[in-house]
Design a protein around this motif. Sequence first.
Motif, PDB file in Angstrom:
ATOM      1  N   ILE A  41       0.859  -1.190   0.000  1.00 43.58           N
ATOM      2  CA  ILE A  41       0.000   0.000   0.000  1.00 43.58           C
ATOM      3  C   ILE A  41       0.895   1.239   0.000  1.00 43.58           C
ATOM      4  N   ASP A  42       0.566   2.203  -0.863  1.00 44.96           N
ATOM      5  CA  ASP A  42       1.369   3.419  -1.010  1.00 44.96           C
ATOM      6  C   ASP A  42       0.571   4.651  -0.577  1.00 44.96           C
ATOM      7  N   THR A  43       1.119   5.375   0.401  1.00 47.20           N
ATOM      8  CA  THR A  43       0.504   6.643   0.787  1.00 47.20           C
ATOM      9  C   THR A  43       1.606   7.685   0.944  1.00 47.20           C
ATOM     10  N   TYR A 182       4.902   5.153 -10.552  1.00 43.53           N
ATOM     11  CA  TYR A 182       3.645   5.817 -10.172  1.00 43.53           C
ATOM     12  C   TYR A 182       2.929   6.300 -11.427  1.00 43.53           C
ATOM     13  N   SER A 183       1.632   6.546 -11.279  1.00 47.33           N
ATOM     14  CA  SER A 183       0.741   6.814 -12.430  1.00 47.33           C
ATOM     15  C   SER A 183       0.965   5.765 -13.525  1.00 47.33           C
ATOM     16  N   PRO A 184       0.975   4.474 -13.156  1.00 46.20           N
ATOM     17  CA  PRO A 184       1.322   3.440 -14.137  1.00 46.20           C
ATOM     18  C   PRO A 184       0.285   3.290 -15.245  1.00 46.20           C
ATOM     19  N   LEU A 185      -0.932   3.787 -14.990  1.00 46.23           N
ATOM     20  CA  LEU A 185      -1.966   3.727 -16.033  1.00 46.23           C
ATOM     21  C   LEU A 185      -2.011   5.054 -16.793  1.00 46.23           C
ATOM     22  N   GLY A 186      -0.999   5.897 -16.577  1.00 48.59           N
ATOM     23  CA  GLY A 186      -1.027   7.226 -17.197  1.00 48.59           C
ATOM     24  C   GLY A 186      -2.273   7.982 -16.762  1.00 48.59           C
ATOM     25  N   ARG A 187      -2.680   7.710 -15.507  1.00 47.32           N
ATOM     26  CA  ARG A 187      -3.891   8.291 -14.935  1.00 47.32           C
ATOM     27  C   ARG A 187      -5.125   7.972 -15.789  1.00 47.32           C
ATOM     28  N   GLY A 188      -5.071   6.853 -16.478  1.00 44.93           N
ATOM     29  CA  GLY A 188      -6.201   6.389 -17.297  1.00 44.93           C
ATOM     30  C   GLY A 188      -5.921   6.507 -18.791  1.00 44.93           C
ATOM     31  N   PRO A 225      -0.943   1.116  -9.130  1.00 48.65           N
ATOM     32  CA  PRO A 225      -2.138   1.778  -9.653  1.00 48.65           C
ATOM     33  C   PRO A 225      -3.093   2.178  -8.538  1.00 48.65           C
ATOM     34  N   LYS A 226      -3.740   3.313  -8.738  1.00 51.26           N
ATOM     35  CA  LYS A 226      -4.800   3.747  -7.815  1.00 51.26           C
ATOM     36  C   LYS A 226      -6.147   3.469  -8.488  1.00 51.26           C
ATOM     37  N   ALA A 227      -7.119   3.047  -7.700  1.00 48.51           N
ATOM     38  CA  ALA A 227      -8.475   2.892  -8.214  1.00 48.51           C
ATOM     39  C   ALA A 227      -9.446   3.107  -7.072  1.00 48.51           C
ATOM     40  N   THR A 228     -10.669   3.442  -7.413  1.00 46.74           N
ATOM     41  CA  THR A 228     -11.676   3.724  -6.392  1.00 46.74           C
ATOM     42  C   THR A 228     -12.709   2.596  -6.305  1.00 46.74           C
ATOM     43  N   SER A 229     -13.179   2.138  -7.452  1.00 47.09           N
ATOM     44  CA  SER A 229     -14.259   1.140  -7.439  1.00 47.09           C
ATOM     45  C   SER A 229     -13.704  -0.263  -7.222  1.00 47.09           C
ATOM     46  N   GLU A 231     -14.557  -2.789  -8.845  1.00 52.03           N
ATOM     47  CA  GLU A 231     -14.323  -3.354 -10.179  1.00 52.03           C
ATOM     48  C   GLU A 231     -12.898  -3.050 -10.664  1.00 52.03           C
ATOM     49  N   HIS A 232     -12.486  -1.787 -10.572  1.00 51.06           N
ATOM     50  CA  HIS A 232     -11.140  -1.414 -11.023  1.00 51.06           C
ATOM     51  C   HIS A 232     -10.057  -2.021 -10.118  1.00 51.06           C
ATOM     52  N   ILE A 233     -10.307  -2.004  -8.809  1.00 51.74           N
ATOM     53  CA  ILE A 233      -9.299  -2.511  -7.860  1.00 51.74           C
ATOM     54  C   ILE A 233      -9.030  -3.997  -8.144  1.00 51.74           C
ATOM     55  N   GLU A 235      -9.803  -5.680 -10.965  1.00 50.01           N
ATOM     56  CA  GLU A 235      -9.277  -5.860 -12.331  1.00 50.01           C
ATOM     57  C   GLU A 235      -7.761  -5.645 -12.347  1.00 50.01           C
ATOM     58  N   ASN A 236      -7.303  -4.600 -11.672  1.00 49.06           N
ATOM     59  CA  ASN A 236      -5.871  -4.266 -11.712  1.00 49.06           C
ATOM     60  C   ASN A 236      -4.999  -5.329 -11.037  1.00 49.06           C
ATOM     61  N   PHE A 237      -5.593  -6.092 -10.137  1.00 50.26           N
ATOM     62  CA  PHE A 237      -4.804  -7.106  -9.421  1.00 50.26           C
ATOM     63  C   PHE A 237      -4.731  -8.432 -10.186  1.00 50.26           C
TER      64      PHE A 237
HETATM   65  N1  LIG Z   1       5.717   9.891  -5.686  1.00 47.82           N
HETATM   66  C1  LIG Z   1       4.918  10.739  -6.304  1.00 47.82           C
HETATM   67  O1  LIG Z   1       5.234  11.931  -6.476  1.00 47.82           O
HETATM   68  C2  LIG Z   1       3.605  10.234  -6.847  1.00 47.82           C
HETATM   69  C3  LIG Z   1       2.924  11.004  -7.816  1.00 47.82           C
HETATM   70  C4  LIG Z   1       1.740  10.505  -8.332  1.00 47.82           C
HETATM   71  C5  LIG Z   1       1.233   9.285  -7.876  1.00 47.82           C
HETATM   72  N2  LIG Z   1       1.902   8.575  -6.921  1.00 47.82           N
HETATM   73  C6  LIG Z   1       1.367   7.276  -6.403  1.00 47.82           C
HETATM   74  O2  LIG Z   1       1.035   6.443  -7.508  1.00 47.82           O
HETATM   75  C7  LIG Z   1      -0.332   6.065  -7.417  1.00 47.82           C
HETATM   76  C8  LIG Z   1      -0.934   5.829  -8.786  1.00 47.82           C
HETATM   77  O3  LIG Z   1      -0.810   6.965  -9.619  1.00 47.82           O
HETATM   78  P1  LIG Z   1      -2.054   7.888 -10.042  1.00 47.82           P
HETATM   79  O4  LIG Z   1      -3.105   7.816  -9.002  1.00 47.82           O
HETATM   80  O5  LIG Z   1      -1.483   9.219 -10.377  1.00 47.82           O
HETATM   81  O6  LIG Z   1      -2.539   7.289 -11.441  1.00 47.82           O
HETATM   82  P2  LIG Z   1      -2.893   5.857 -12.071  1.00 47.82           P
HETATM   83  O7  LIG Z   1      -2.846   4.788 -11.068  1.00 47.82           O
HETATM   84  O8  LIG Z   1      -2.091   5.736 -13.317  1.00 47.82           O
HETATM   85  O9  LIG Z   1      -4.386   6.098 -12.561  1.00 47.82           O
HETATM   86  C9  LIG Z   1      -5.472   6.281 -11.684  1.00 47.82           C
HETATM   87  C10 LIG Z   1      -6.703   6.577 -12.556  1.00 47.82           C
HETATM   88  O10 LIG Z   1      -6.992   5.438 -13.386  1.00 47.82           O
HETATM   89  C11 LIG Z   1      -8.319   5.012 -13.146  1.00 47.82           C
HETATM   90  N3  LIG Z   1      -8.328   3.548 -13.183  1.00 47.82           N
HETATM   91  C12 LIG Z   1      -7.770   2.705 -12.270  1.00 47.82           C
HETATM   92  N4  LIG Z   1      -7.953   1.432 -12.630  1.00 47.82           N
HETATM   93  C13 LIG Z   1      -8.627   1.455 -13.800  1.00 47.82           C
HETATM   94  C14 LIG Z   1      -9.107   0.445 -14.653  1.00 47.82           C
HETATM   95  N5  LIG Z   1      -8.900  -0.848 -14.372  1.00 47.82           N
HETATM   96  N6  LIG Z   1      -9.780   0.812 -15.784  1.00 47.82           N
HETATM   97  C15 LIG Z   1      -9.982   2.106 -16.063  1.00 47.82           C
HETATM   98  N7  LIG Z   1      -9.531   3.133 -15.289  1.00 47.82           N
HETATM   99  C16 LIG Z   1      -8.871   2.798 -14.151  1.00 47.82           C
HETATM  100  C17 LIG Z   1      -8.688   5.536 -11.777  1.00 47.82           C
HETATM  101  O11 LIG Z   1     -10.070   5.715 -11.705  1.00 47.82           O
HETATM  102  P3  LIG Z   1     -10.928   5.415 -10.371  1.00 47.82           P
HETATM  103  O12 LIG Z   1     -10.173   5.960  -9.203  1.00 47.82           O
HETATM  104  O13 LIG Z   1     -12.208   6.095 -10.632  1.00 47.82           O
HETATM  105  O14 LIG Z   1     -11.062   3.916 -10.263  1.00 47.82           O
HETATM  106  C18 LIG Z   1      -7.931   6.863 -11.742  1.00 47.82           C
HETATM  107  O15 LIG Z   1      -8.660   7.877 -12.422  1.00 47.82           O
HETATM  108  C19 LIG Z   1      -0.952   7.225  -6.633  1.00 47.82           C
HETATM  109  O16 LIG Z   1      -2.232   6.925  -6.137  1.00 47.82           O
HETATM  110  C20 LIG Z   1       0.094   7.447  -5.579  1.00 47.82           C
HETATM  111  O17 LIG Z   1      -0.007   6.461  -4.560  1.00 47.82           O
HETATM  112  C21 LIG Z   1       3.091   9.021  -6.417  1.00 47.82           C
END
Ligand SMILES: NC(=O)c1ccc[n+]([C@@H]2O[C@H](COP(=O)([O-])OP(=O)(O)OC[C@H]3O[C@@H](n4cnc5c(N)ncnc54)[C@H](OP(=O)(O)O)[C@@H]3O)[C@@H](O)[C@H]2O)c1
Length: 277
Positions: A41-43, A182-188, A225-229, A231-233, A235-237
Amino acid sequence: MKNFSHGDLVIPRLGFGTWKLKGDDAIDAVKIALDTGYRHIDTAAIYENEKEVGLALKEGGVAREDIFLTTKIWNDDIERSRIADAADRSLDHLGTDYVDLLLLHWPMTSRPIADQVQELAEVKKAGKARAIGISNYNASQLTEALDACPDLACLQAEYHPELDQDPILNVVRNADMLFTAYSPLGRGDSLKHQVVKDIAEAHGKAPGQVVLRWMIQQPNVAAIPKATSREHIEENFDIFDFELTDEEMKKIFALVEPDGRIIDPDWAPQWDTGVAA
Ligand SMILES: NC(=O)c1ccc[n+]([C@@H]2O[C@H](COP(=O)([O-])OP(=O)(O)OC[C@H]3O[C@@H](n4cnc5c(N)ncnc54)[C@H](OP(=O)(O)O)[C@@H]3O)[C@@H](O)[C@H]2O)c1
């Protein structure tokens, strides 16, 4: 494949990101993640959800020693030499005696890098972090940090198919560290490419699963990856029952863009220039 080992640390290569999850959403999402099988878990202090993450860990029914928990020290505490105090505050919020990984969130230019990482190393020496690392450093800053503190286990940085991170990945791999993407899904956004959709269809998987699989098939790379639902949580695992071919890996590497970076605040360092730039 599922874990990366560094000394006596075993780090799950698929973790759960919590940035932007607040209040009950954070508690619910972390509990669903634990229920699904996530054990990493990452916070971060700046996410203002450490209390909620801590509560979810307490109520989630998984033994603390089975969870790999990461938090990060925010910039003003790094600048003002308050890393130990900030770490204590995070532990208090998280309701735990130690974190598995403590990161400096960003490099600060107002202090020598060596001082920043050596101050961090004191927290590990005090037994409050099992491992230490840094986030958002460029390749030369990482080299400088490793010179001062060879004990660094992890670099966390932005990484997804549109962003070339080869220069810093080389430094990470040479030091046998973990690169946490981080942002491994390119934020979607990384899920929208036709190439990714086609590969997903060929494997009977979803586009996000293909991108995360591409990530963890690379040496020394983990993804959070971050997800809220639910379903997404879930799926990603579900990415451990298929494998991408070399050809498919290459097709995803070819999606790299010269301006693929998403996170670039004012305090960011001079980023490395990848081959695509
Ligand atoms: N060290 C740093 O400076 C830094 C910077 C950025 C991020 N981070 C860490 O990295 C984590 C992940 O990065 P992130 O939150 O920027 O972006 P991310 O994980 O690339 O993307 C999150 C987005 O993708 C959506 N998503 C997740 N699973 C999906 C799926 N299976 N299908 C479709 N859409 C999906 C999420 O929607 P929903 O939430 O609606 O499901 C959310 O809008 C962060 O939460 C944080 O812990 C660290």
